[in-house]
Scaffold this motif. Sequence first.
Motif, PDB file in Angstrom:
ATOM      1  N   ALA A 182     162.047  98.911  -7.254  1.00  0.00           N
ATOM      2  CA  ALA A 182     160.846  99.234  -6.782  1.00  0.00           C
ATOM      3  C   ALA A 182     159.742  98.064  -7.346  1.00  0.00           C
ATOM      4  CB  ALA A 182     160.175 100.420  -7.471  1.00  0.00           C
ATOM      5  N   ARG A 183     158.589  98.041  -6.627  1.00  0.00           N
ATOM      6  CA  ARG A 183     157.412  97.019  -6.858  1.00  0.00           C
ATOM      7  C   ARG A 183     157.183  96.930  -8.288  1.00  0.00           C
ATOM      8  NH1 ARG A 183     153.600  95.134  -2.486  1.00  0.00           N
ATOM      9  NH2 ARG A 183     155.257  96.396  -1.351  1.00  0.00           N
ATOM     10  N   ARG A 184     156.775  98.015  -8.922  1.00  0.00           N
ATOM     11  CA  ARG A 184     156.488  98.170 -10.323  1.00  0.00           C
ATOM     12  C   ARG A 184     157.510  97.778 -11.181  1.00  0.00           C
ATOM     13  NH1 ARG A 184     154.666 104.189 -11.237  1.00  0.00           N
ATOM     14  NH2 ARG A 184     155.109 104.053  -8.940  1.00  0.00           N
ATOM     15  N   THR A 185     158.781  98.141 -10.881  1.00  0.00           N
ATOM     16  CA  THR A 185     159.679  97.471 -11.682  1.00  0.00           C
ATOM     17  C   THR A 185     159.685  95.845 -11.804  1.00  0.00           C
ATOM     18  OG1 THR A 185     161.079  99.497 -11.273  1.00  0.00           O
ATOM     19  CG2 THR A 185     162.339  97.651 -12.197  1.00  0.00           C
ATOM     20  N   ALA A 186     159.559  95.493 -10.395  1.00  0.00           N
ATOM     21  CA  ALA A 186     159.713  94.124  -9.950  1.00  0.00           C
ATOM     22  C   ALA A 186     158.734  93.397 -11.003  1.00  0.00           C
ATOM     23  CB  ALA A 186     159.682  93.592  -8.649  1.00  0.00           C
ATOM     24  N   GLU A 187     157.273  93.942 -10.723  1.00  0.00           N
ATOM     25  CA  GLU A 187     156.380  93.256 -11.697  1.00  0.00           C
ATOM     26  C   GLU A 187     156.625  93.142 -13.087  1.00  0.00           C
ATOM     27  OE1 GLU A 187     152.902  95.928 -10.754  1.00  0.00           O
ATOM     28  OE2 GLU A 187     153.005  95.106  -8.568  1.00  0.00           O
ATOM     29  N   ARG A 188     157.180  94.411 -13.715  1.00  0.00           N
ATOM     30  CA  ARG A 188     157.542  94.277 -15.086  1.00  0.00           C
ATOM     31  C   ARG A 188     158.821  93.037 -15.407  1.00  0.00           C
ATOM     32  NH1 ARG A 188     159.058 100.078 -16.462  1.00  0.00           N
ATOM     33  NH2 ARG A 188     159.644  99.256 -18.464  1.00  0.00           N
ATOM     34  N   LEU A 189     159.786  93.224 -14.363  1.00  0.00           N
ATOM     35  CA  LEU A 189     160.688  92.107 -14.559  1.00  0.00           C
ATOM     36  C   LEU A 189     159.988  90.548 -14.596  1.00  0.00           C
ATOM     37  CD1 LEU A 189     163.642  93.542 -12.075  1.00  0.00           C
ATOM     38  CD2 LEU A 189     163.750  93.253 -14.415  1.00  0.00           C
ATOM     39  N   LYS A 190     159.199  90.413 -13.695  1.00  0.00           N
ATOM     40  CA  LYS A 190     158.457  89.319 -13.547  1.00  0.00           C
ATOM     41  C   LYS A 190     157.985  88.741 -15.042  1.00  0.00           C
ATOM     42  CE  LYS A 190     155.459  86.623 -10.619  1.00  0.00           C
ATOM     43  NZ  LYS A 190     154.264  86.668  -9.373  1.00  0.00           N
ATOM     44  N   LEU A 191     157.261  89.884 -15.867  1.00  0.00           N
ATOM     45  CA  LEU A 191     156.860  89.373 -16.948  1.00  0.00           C
ATOM     46  C   LEU A 191     158.134  88.902 -17.932  1.00  0.00           C
ATOM     47  CD1 LEU A 191     154.257  92.348 -17.346  1.00  0.00           C
ATOM     48  CD2 LEU A 191     153.646  89.931 -16.810  1.00  0.00           C
ATOM     49  N   MET A 192     159.227  89.705 -17.809  1.00  0.00           N
ATOM     50  CA  MET A 192     160.335  89.068 -18.445  1.00  0.00           C
ATOM     51  C   MET A 192     160.896  87.797 -18.031  1.00  0.00           C
ATOM     52  SD  MET A 192     162.051  92.871 -18.644  1.00  0.00           S
ATOM     53  CE  MET A 192     163.477  92.271 -19.391  1.00  0.00           C
ATOM     54  N   GLY A 193     160.318  87.170 -17.069  1.00  0.00           N
ATOM     55  CA  GLY A 193     160.583  86.048 -16.489  1.00  0.00           C
ATOM     56  C   GLY A 193     161.927  86.082 -15.436  1.00  0.00           C
ATOM     57  N   ILE A 194     162.067  87.234 -14.884  1.00  0.00           N
ATOM     58  CA  ILE A 194     162.976  87.593 -13.996  1.00  0.00           C
ATOM     59  C   ILE A 194     162.369  87.766 -12.514  1.00  0.00           C
ATOM     60  CG2 ILE A 194     164.853  89.282 -13.116  1.00  0.00           C
ATOM     61  CD1 ILE A 194     165.102  89.890 -15.963  1.00  0.00           C
ATOM     62  N   GLU A 195     162.531  86.638 -11.508  1.00  0.00           N
ATOM     63  CA  GLU A 195     162.002  86.858 -10.239  1.00  0.00           C
ATOM     64  C   GLU A 195     163.063  86.819  -9.376  1.00  0.00           C
ATOM     65  OE1 GLU A 195     158.467  84.689  -9.647  1.00  0.00           O
ATOM     66  OE2 GLU A 195     158.266  84.017 -11.805  1.00  0.00           O
ATOM     67  N   SER A 196     164.207  86.291  -9.417  1.00  0.00           N
ATOM     68  CA  SER A 196     165.006  86.122  -8.317  1.00  0.00           C
ATOM     69  C   SER A 196     166.302  87.337  -8.729  1.00  0.00           C
ATOM     70  CB  SER A 196     165.812  84.716  -8.123  1.00  0.00           C
ATOM     71  OG  SER A 196     166.528  84.475  -9.126  1.00  0.00           O
ATOM     72  N   ALA A 197     166.874  87.663  -7.407  1.00  0.00           N
ATOM     73  CA  ALA A 197     168.013  88.451  -7.520  1.00  0.00           C
ATOM     74  C   ALA A 197     169.149  87.911  -8.389  1.00  0.00           C
ATOM     75  CB  ALA A 197     168.454  88.732  -6.233  1.00  0.00           C
ATOM     76  N   TRP A 198     169.199  86.524  -8.334  1.00  0.00           N
ATOM     77  CA  TRP A 198     170.273  85.897  -9.169  1.00  0.00           C
ATOM     78  C   TRP A 198     169.736  85.992 -10.879  1.00  0.00           C
ATOM     79  CZ3 TRP A 198     174.948  84.517  -8.966  1.00  0.00           C
ATOM     80  CH2 TRP A 198     175.468  83.678  -9.921  1.00  0.00           C
TER      81      TRP A 198
END
Length: 424
Positions: free
Chosen positions: A186-202
């Motif tokens: 989900a978008r919200r999950t993705a935003e939190r992932l981004k804060l952890m430095g995770i942006e790509s599927a890889w």
Amino acid sequence: MISLVDCNNFYVSCERVFDPSLEGRPVGVLSNNDGCIVARSNELKALGVEMGAAQHHLAPEIRRQTVLLSSNYALYGDMSKRVTDVLAQFSPHVEPYSIDESFVGFQGFDPDTLLERGHQMRNTVRQWTGIPVSVGFAPTRVLAKLANQVAKKVPAHEGVCRLEADSHTTKTILKQLPVTEIWGVARRTAERLKLMGIESAWEFRQADPKHIRSRFSVVQERIVWELRGQPVIRLDDMDAPKKQIMVSRSFGRVTNNPHDLREALRHHAARASEKLRLQRGVSSGIMVFVRTNPFRTDLPQYRNRIVVTLDRPTDDSRDIVAAAIEGLRHLWRKGYAFQKVGVMLLDITPKANRQLTLTETPQCELESQRSERLMATVDKLNRELGKGTVQLGLPRKGNAWSLRSERRTPRYTTQWQELVTVSA
Ligand SMILES: [Mg+2]
């Protein structure tokens, strides 16, 4: 290996089968009461028209060149069944995931023959139903979903693509893919992932699964495993695309008692309605599906589905349960041991966009407010006192709202009076 088969621009493709003059033109299909656009042809997408756009917001120059049709759920539901019937000729393991997508399992098939089977499957569906599909093969559902997107986007694949978990191609694709594009993130999950430095599927695939589980959920952890090629996701784990909600479950034991099926379906439909209200949406149609157990090859096999049109976009459990039960009445057959029944709410649009229509009277508005209060109370009680505290025993009879669908095409495949006429 599992495959995801997805019909291209499904509603528009159904319309084009019976009216080839729509080929190559911008075509949009409208929700019930002709309010919002729920399906677009590629040509309409190219004009920049968004999904869910209100009809009256279309710019005049776009409106002029676009064919807008009312949704014809009887046709789409029937075509959807025809497509799955063709798929079932290629493998007994066909699971519907939406009105236009199915997972088809190929466990135990010779891996070297899969691409060829995929092309055969695609050509046969096209030939027998007229519907174009894309096929993605991969070791897991999450990767199959991705393979399907690649099949659709890259013309060189001719509609069929296979991704291995550890190939160079897969790695390249995952590196370019934003984490938001992964199925189930989900978008919200993705935003939190981004804060952890995770942006790509890889980067997501490389993350520590335990860590992902503790920070997010077990489903997100499973997505990480699936990206690595370990099949761990069940279909029930995954929320369907935002514009639909699916609730289904296999029975503990198979049953042919219509009462059991009805009870299960009533429960699923009520649960789906609750989810719908939670996301503040309204739905225009409901798909009901049933099947026997494909692993019990000693028993007669049956699978079927039907789409029931809701009188107007609604989130009222009573309307949704009634429509589901009505659908089941058409699907139940004597002599089969059913294993699964489920519902899918289709074409969810924001409740806030629901526009008042010409057929709307003050009584409708009053009834609408009453429905809203009742449903809010049901949800509150179930939330505070536990799931299932308030259940709907008797669905109400069809309400008096009349459906506005001035531009609906004939129901070519399900009504004798509306067959295609050919003039020579
Ligand atoms: Mg599709």
